[in-house]
Enzyme design. Structure first.
Site, PDB file in Angstrom:
ATOM      1  N   SER A 222       0.833  -1.194   0.000  1.00  0.00           N
ATOM      2  CA  SER A 222       0.000   0.000   0.000  1.00  0.00           C
ATOM      3  C   SER A 222       0.876   1.256   0.000  1.00  0.00           C
ATOM      4  CB  SER A 222      -0.965  -0.042   1.189  1.00  0.00           C
ATOM      5  OG  SER A 222      -1.999   0.897   1.039  1.00  0.00           O
ATOM      6  N   ASP A 335     -10.162  -4.230  -4.698  1.00  0.00           N
ATOM      7  CA  ASP A 335      -9.344  -3.184  -4.081  1.00  0.00           C
ATOM      8  C   ASP A 335      -9.479  -1.898  -4.879  1.00  0.00           C
ATOM      9  OD1 ASP A 335      -7.394  -1.630  -2.872  1.00  0.00           O
ATOM     10  OD2 ASP A 335      -5.716  -2.926  -3.401  1.00  0.00           O
ATOM     11  N   HIS A 365      -7.545  -5.765  -0.310  1.00  0.00           N
ATOM     12  CA  HIS A 365      -6.347  -4.931  -0.253  1.00  0.00           C
ATOM     13  C   HIS A 365      -5.204  -5.475   0.615  1.00  0.00           C
ATOM     14  CE1 HIS A 365      -3.997  -1.229  -0.401  1.00  0.00           C
ATOM     15  NE2 HIS A 365      -3.929  -1.260   0.903  1.00  0.00           N
TER      16      HIS A 365
END
Length: 396
Positions: A222, A335, A365
């Site tokens: 991320s 996601d 995610h």
């Protein structure tokens, strides 16, 4: 003076009970787990993994308010709890040492806390394109400099301890798990400066740490995937040592407008939400929970900065000519960030960078952090295999 390093999460009795219940459910036969998950959820031809569907139900019961509706401190505690809930049993490593990175000597403002993981002894050798650099087995090892996720606001080295341990143990590499500065206390580009400094420190101290300086990768999920991509670009852009590999898990690659289709399609209900991302973006770029709170900031210019949105780099041809590192990009089917991760991998590939793109169509995610599940372990195993090949770790 180094910032205080992150500390392990201390779960409550109720949270321990919830984790035991979730783990007991995961121990059931697959057919029973599918029944517990309910009707299969299919989007774009991908069916959500049943264990993940169950995990989302667990979060719905214990998660409380959305992260973007909390104070920063409360949100950090909530994410730490979620990370602990789904981390699974930690992999065994030889040692974990708290270290201090001299950030000031490598382009950051001060010292940076981190944790150094060493794998258990084994007769690891160097193979493939790195064979000419072979040293005595078991001495100089590859290293992964890891940057945690959490929107540049949440998360820590401790919330990603299980990930660091898995990379270290299964990949037989040294891992440097970095506690870079977070917003709102430290807005952009503090995290970027720390990430670049951490990579440069690992390279500069390679001999002392038992690291092969030619086999240092950067990795992250991320926001950490974003920082890894940025480190790869920045070190290539400005000369000097650069990573041997960039491993990008569900990376943020583009904060410019308009947002991608996956932002709309998966805007809520799949762990990471669009509202979460809006909050992370505003906090990281301006120090305010909303973009309207900092009218003196040119937000469009910040969004387009390649240190924020590496997909928007305008000097890609020059970076490739200078040896932009090969990439492993793994994205989740459910996601908001799916499309921009795919777009970044395809951009690199078109430019001539050796790139592996893996789309986990059944994942949400944070799949690399949910090692309690079969899916999380499978995704990690695939990534470790790619890493071992790229860094020349003997598969035998």
């Amino acid at each position: 003076m180094a910032e205080r390093p992150s500390t392990p999460y201390r779960p409550s009795a109720a949270e321990r009970a919830e984790r035991r219940a979730f783990e007991a459910l995961l121990a059931l036969p697959k057919s029973a787990r599918k029944r517990a998950a309910g009707r299969p959820h299919v989007v774009d031809g991908g069916a959500l993994d049943p264990d993940i569907a169950t995990g989302l139900k667990v979060l719905g019961r214990v998660g409380g308010k959305e992260l973007d509706k909390r104070t920063v401190d409360d949100a950090r505690t909530a994410l730490a709890a979620e990370s602990w809930m789904f981390a699974g049993e930690p992999a065994d490593v030889a040692s974990v040492e708290q270290v201090t990175i001299d950030g000031a000597a490598h382009g950051a403002d001060g010292d940076i806390p981190a944790f150094l993981y060493r794998p258990n002894p084994s007769p690891v050798t160097v193979v493939g394109k790195h064979a000419d650099a072979a040293r005595t087995p078991g001495t100089a090892r590859p290293c992964v400099v890891y940057f945690h996720g959490g929107g540049w606001v949440l998360g820590s080295a401790q919330t990603h301890d299980a990930v660091a341990r898995a990379l270290c143990a299964d990949g037989e590499v040294i891992v440097l798990n970095v506690d870079y500065r977070r917003a709102p206390e430290h807005v952009f580009p503090a995290a970027v400066d720390d990430a670049v400094a951490a990579f440069r420190w690992a390279h500069a101290n390679a001999e002392r740490l038992g690291i092969d300086p030619e086999r240092i990768a950067v990795a992250g999920d991320s926001a950490g995937g974003n920082l890894s991509a940025v480190v790869a670009q920045e070190t290539t852009r400005h000369g000097g040592p650069k990573p041997a590999l960039q491993m990008l898990f569900v990376p943020v690659t583009d904060l410019t407008l308009p947002r991608s289709d996956s932002y709309e399609r998966f805007s809520s209900g799949y762990f990471l939400t669009r509202a979460n991302m809006d909050w992370y973006e505003a906090t990281y770029l301006t120090g305010s929970p909303t973009l309207g709170g900092s009218s003196d900031v040119d937000i469009d210019a910040l969004r387009a900065d390649p240190r924020v949105s590496p997909l928007r780099a305008t000097d890609l041809d020059a970076l490739v000519a200078a040896g932009l590192p090969p990439a492993y990009v793994a994205v989740a089917g459910f996601d908001p960030l799916r499309d921009e991760g795919i777009a970044y991998a395809r951009m690199l590939e078109r430019a001539g960078v050796a790139t592996t793109l893996r789309v986990h169509t059944d994942a949400v995610h944070p799949f690399i952090n949910i090692l309690a599940t079969d899916l999380g372990r499978r995704c990690m195993a695939e990534a470790v295999g790619a890493m071992r090949t790229a860094l020349g770790v003997d598969p035998a």
